[in-house]
Design an enzyme around this catalytic site. Structure first.
Site, PDB file in Angstrom:
ATOM      1  CG  HIS A   1       9.247   0.336  -5.720  1.00 51.47           C
ATOM      2  ND1 HIS A   1       9.189  -1.005  -6.027  1.00 51.47           N
ATOM      3  CD2 HIS A   1       8.025   0.816  -6.039  1.00 51.47           C
ATOM      4  CE1 HIS A   1       8.001  -1.300  -6.506  1.00 51.47           C
ATOM      5  NE2 HIS A   1       7.267  -0.197  -6.520  1.00 51.47           N
TER       6      HIS A   1
ATOM      7  CG  HIS B   1       5.814   2.333 -10.702  1.00 51.42           C
ATOM      8  ND1 HIS B   1       5.936   1.226 -11.515  1.00 51.42           N
ATOM      9  CD2 HIS B   1       5.682   1.849  -9.433  1.00 51.42           C
ATOM     10  CE1 HIS B   1       5.876   0.130 -10.784  1.00 51.42           C
ATOM     11  NE2 HIS B   1       5.727   0.483  -9.515  1.00 51.42           N
TER      12      HIS B   1
ATOM     13  CG  HIS C   1       5.939  -4.818  -8.595  1.00 55.70           C
ATOM     14  ND1 HIS C   1       7.035  -4.341  -9.277  1.00 55.70           N
ATOM     15  CD2 HIS C   1       5.239  -3.722  -8.171  1.00 55.70           C
ATOM     16  CE1 HIS C   1       7.007  -3.004  -9.262  1.00 55.70           C
ATOM     17  NE2 HIS C   1       5.933  -2.610  -8.599  1.00 55.70           N
TER      18      HIS C   1
ATOM     19  CD  GLU D   1       1.519  -3.696  -4.458  1.00 54.28           C
ATOM     20  OE1 GLU D   1       1.155  -2.518  -4.341  1.00 54.28           O
ATOM     21  OE2 GLU D   1       1.971  -4.157  -5.522  1.00 54.28           O
TER      22      GLU D   1
ATOM     23  CG  ASP E   1       4.318   1.882  -5.341  1.00 54.79           C
ATOM     24  OD1 ASP E   1       4.862   1.608  -6.425  1.00 54.79           O
ATOM     25  OD2 ASP E   1       3.355   1.223  -4.895  1.00 54.79           O
ATOM     26  CG  ASP E   2       2.673   4.340  -8.399  1.00 55.72           C
ATOM     27  OD1 ASP E   2       3.152   4.470  -9.535  1.00 55.72           O
ATOM     28  OD2 ASP E   2       2.509   3.236  -7.843  1.00 55.72           O
TER      29      ASP E   2
END
Length: 324
Positions: A11, A13, A189, A192, A270-271
């Site tokens: 995961h 992006h 998603h 969250e 994630d980011d």
């Protein structure tokens, strides 16, 4: 220290993996002022809404196949140098269309970077095409139709990302039916920004193999038991969860409780530069802030490889490489 451990990630992006210094170089290339999104070498955002705006502004700085090849190769090289043997990157053809590059060229640019990283560092990687939830169900159906028809060998899965509090999961079931019929792996998603109900809705309406995040399932004991019983894999991103204030701190994060309850969990970034983290740091957090042993962390990495959207010969090679 976890530097000696092999790693895998399900995961991340890809635009969200852009280091601020790379964003600045791209901005100079295109004559864009980054003063509103980068300050003192860090991305500027306050909440999820402003984070998405900052993310989109960074994404707009990548406009050619070469730009995307550079981004993918840079990120995967960083992962490989930290001991990562496998990565799935979440990609959005909508970004390629927005900058006028087009979805096909967007994917080809990323694929070139992925192949270059594999040639140089040996890291295996795949792409998951994502629909953008806040663009609405019809837009996501179009993305699903594109993913189903554009059978790039490195595109092996489909995700739904974006503002989780907009639209019900049921509204996207048609899009997921399209990509399921095309043989793509499914993740979404949920759990969250929204509570346990969103995870339950995802299980009921999408039937995914994995849930992106899913950590707020901890609010419902029966749901946690269901996740464990059904073997659904959670792509957990602790650093992201703390940065976005899903949980106040690492001691209160539910990763340990989910793991102990028998839920299949994995570690992800994630980011990463937006949240001041990295995959290597997520492994360190698991060890030092959450008390996981090397063996337990290894088990999470094995879970990631078992749940990866790859063909079986590739999976067998990755599992064999885990302890070489």
């Amino acid at each position: 220290m976890t530097a000696h451990l092999k790693k895998a990630e399900l995961h991340c992006h890809i635009e969200g993996a852009t280091p601020p210094e790379l964003a600045v170089r791209q901005a100079r290339k295109y004559g864009v002022d980054t003063g509103t999104i980068i300050r003192d070498g860090a991305y500027v955002w306050e909440d999820f809404t402003s984070f998405v705006k900052c993310y989109d502004a960074v994404a707009s700085l990548f406009r050619t196949e070469g730009d995307y090849a550079l981004l993918a190769e840079a990120y995967l090289t960083e992962l490989a140098e930290a001991g990562t043997i496998y990565s799935e990157i979440i990609v959005s053809p909508d970004h390629g269309n927005t900058v006028g590059l087009g979805a096909d060229a967007y994917l080809e640019g990323l694929a070139a970077g992925m192949e270059a990283a594999k040639a140089r560092k040996g890291i295996e990687s795949r792409m998951l095409i994502t629909g953008i939830r806040h663009l609405g169900p019809e837009a996501v159906v179009r993305t699903a139709e594109y993913a189903a028809s554009h059978r790039h060998p490195l595109v092996t899965g489909f995700n739904l990302a974006g503002e989780e509090r907009m639209h019900s999961v049921a509204e996207f079931s048609r899009a997921f039916d399209i990509v399921r019929d095309a043989g793509l792996g499914l993740t979404i998603h949920a759990g969250e920004l929204s509570g346990a109900f969103s995870v339950r809705d995802a299980l009921d309406h999408v039937r995914p193999a994995r849930i992106s995040h899913g950590v707020r399932a901890i609010e419902d004991t029966d749901l946690v038991r269901r996740l464990a019983d059904e073997g659904v894999v959670l792509e957990v991103c602790p650093g992201s969860n703390i940065a976005l204030k899903v949980f106040p701190d690492f001691p209160s994060h539910p990763l340990r409780r989910l793991y102990d309850a028998g839920v299949r969990v994995t570690l992800n970034s994630d980011d990463p530069p937006f949240f001041h983290t990295s995959l290597a740091q997520e492994y360190e957090i698991a060890a030092h802030a959450m008390g996981f042993s090397d063996g337990e962390i290894d088990r999470m990495t094995r879970t990631a490889l078992e749940a990866a959207f790859v063909d079986e010969p590739t999976r067998e090679r990755l599992l064999a490489a885990l302890h070489i």
